[in-house]
Enzyme design. Sequence first.
Site, PDB file in Angstrom:
ATOM      1  N   GLY A 153       0.801  -1.212   0.000  1.00  0.00           N
ATOM      2  CA  GLY A 153       0.000   0.000   0.000  1.00  0.00           C
ATOM      3  C   GLY A 153       0.834   1.261   0.000  1.00  0.00           C
ATOM      4  N   SER A 154       0.136   2.340   0.229  1.00  0.00           N
ATOM      5  CA  SER A 154       0.673   3.683   0.055  1.00  0.00           C
ATOM      6  C   SER A 154       1.936   3.944   0.865  1.00  0.00           C
ATOM      7  CB  SER A 154      -0.407   4.681   0.468  1.00  0.00           C
ATOM      8  OG  SER A 154       0.138   5.960   0.662  1.00  0.00           O
ATOM      9  N   SER A 155       2.776   4.764   0.306  1.00  0.00           N
ATOM     10  CA  SER A 155       4.010   5.202   0.960  1.00  0.00           C
ATOM     11  C   SER A 155       3.715   5.910   2.278  1.00  0.00           C
ATOM     12  CB  SER A 155       4.764   6.163   0.034  1.00  0.00           C
ATOM     13  OG  SER A 155       3.973   7.300  -0.272  1.00  0.00           O
ATOM     14  N   VAL A 156       2.510   6.445   2.403  1.00  0.00           N
ATOM     15  CA  VAL A 156       2.159   7.175   3.625  1.00  0.00           C
ATOM     16  C   VAL A 156       1.885   6.234   4.793  1.00  0.00           C
ATOM     17  CG1 VAL A 156       0.702   9.021   4.543  1.00  0.00           C
ATOM     18  CG2 VAL A 156       1.116   8.894   2.109  1.00  0.00           C
ATOM     19  N   GLY A 157       1.760   4.933   4.497  1.00  0.00           N
ATOM     20  CA  GLY A 157       1.563   3.937   5.557  1.00  0.00           C
ATOM     21  C   GLY A 157       2.651   3.977   6.612  1.00  0.00           C
TER      22      GLY A 157
END
Lengths: 128, 384
Positions: free
Chosen positions: A57-61
């Site tokens: 999933g997203s890099s912001v995880g």
Amino acid sequence: MRVIVHGRARGRVLRSAEPINFLGAVDKQTGIVGNEGHPLYQMQVGKRVLVFPHGVGSSVGAYTVYSLAANGVAPAAMICKRADLTVATGCALANIPLVLAGDAEFASLRDGMDVAVDTKKADMIRQL
Amino acid sequence: MELTRWEEDALAGRHGEVQEMAYRILVATGEATDARGLAPVQWAHLSGVNYNTIGDAGERFLRELSAKDEARVKVMTTLNPMGYDADSVDDFGLDDGFIAKQRAIAESYERMGVIPSFSCIPYDIFDIPERGTRVAFAESNAAIHANSVDGLHTNKESALSALASALTGKSPYSDEPGGPDVTIRMRIDEPDDLDCGLLGFFAGSIADASVCISGMPHMDRRSCKSLCGGMGTSGTCSRFETGEGAGGSERVDFGREELEEMRCQISSADTGDIITLGSPQLGLDEMEQLASMVRGRRFSKRCMVFCPRSVRDRAVSLGHAGVIEAAGCRIMSDCCTCLTPLVCPEDVDAVTTNSVKGGYYLKNATKVGVNLKSLPDIVRDETQ
């Protein structure tokens, strides 16, 4: 065994056969997995030794992993098969020990098992 | 991973706590990517801007970090979209608390010397350095575009590894990968932007690091960005190339069946209440293209078009913005479809979009229905 983030921890294994999308699936405030389709649905990751193949999933995880620690609901340690940057860097910032295990070691970590993790020891993961 | 003496000292805290934190993150990144060592980067692009995603803990972390004098970026650093358009924030009934927290995040980044670009398409709005330059891009569509189209080198950075790279001016580097993991044989003739997005989504789901696509016709900018957006959403793949692929690599077909399978993972509705175009944000070329497609036509539903502020300003002076707005669209800057509080399940059951990435997050994070259609089909069906 490969150390991605050093540290020591103890806890009960919480095992997932599926990867974990921290941004999407884990509530930052409670540490509860909110994704209905996920095998860990409604389980709380806080203080557990979280064993799962890898993050997705997203890099912001990475911020989600960090937030779990800031909110006191982070896993005590994480054990994965493969490293991904989201989980690795979130654990690095939050000082959550993160270790990569080989197939046999990974398979041997069963749900509910009490383990101690110490990345400075030769025997990094020890069943208690 | 090998560190220099200075880097070892930084890791041990001898150059201050900001560097210690940053090198701790870089070392974890390096271990995770089998890196040989750290190399200088010329440009960092950060994700982790939208308050919806980083939350209170993230906002506080950035505030406390940016208050330290040593927390200043060492290289040109740009920023992903935030949660709303600063000009029209009052029009959307956003919570005051959200607005305050989002402002605080923006201010923290600016204090650290980050350019407040609020755009997920840095490759479209800033000059591209020469081929072979190392950068550290955390926005997945931008990392893939950098590696595959611009000839740059970046890891598919996390929000924190890109931040660490910005604060140190370095990023872990690995040996160049041998070749693509898999070759995809493109079986769709004349693929449109949605087909390319779904191809990207498919590629990201089957390739670990790098993929070759054979039988691929030339893509226009919109289709290429759509592919990058789709690919970044589904996995760890950070690079694509077009061509015949290496002799020994595994070959997989992407045809009608695979296309439909990917489409069904995201598209759930036959129609939408509103339309969003973006994710990735539209660049100037695409604003011009959109204007020519909608000139003289009008949308019957609310349509939001997401583009960077600098693109909007240019589009206004060139007349494209006027044409797009005359068609009933609302042009939004500083934000994008993904994870924006501007689309919420209380007001909207389903969204029509041509964006695979946007659709994925609308479905899984915002939890609204998604009606995936190509841009030409959206214009055909939703305008008169």
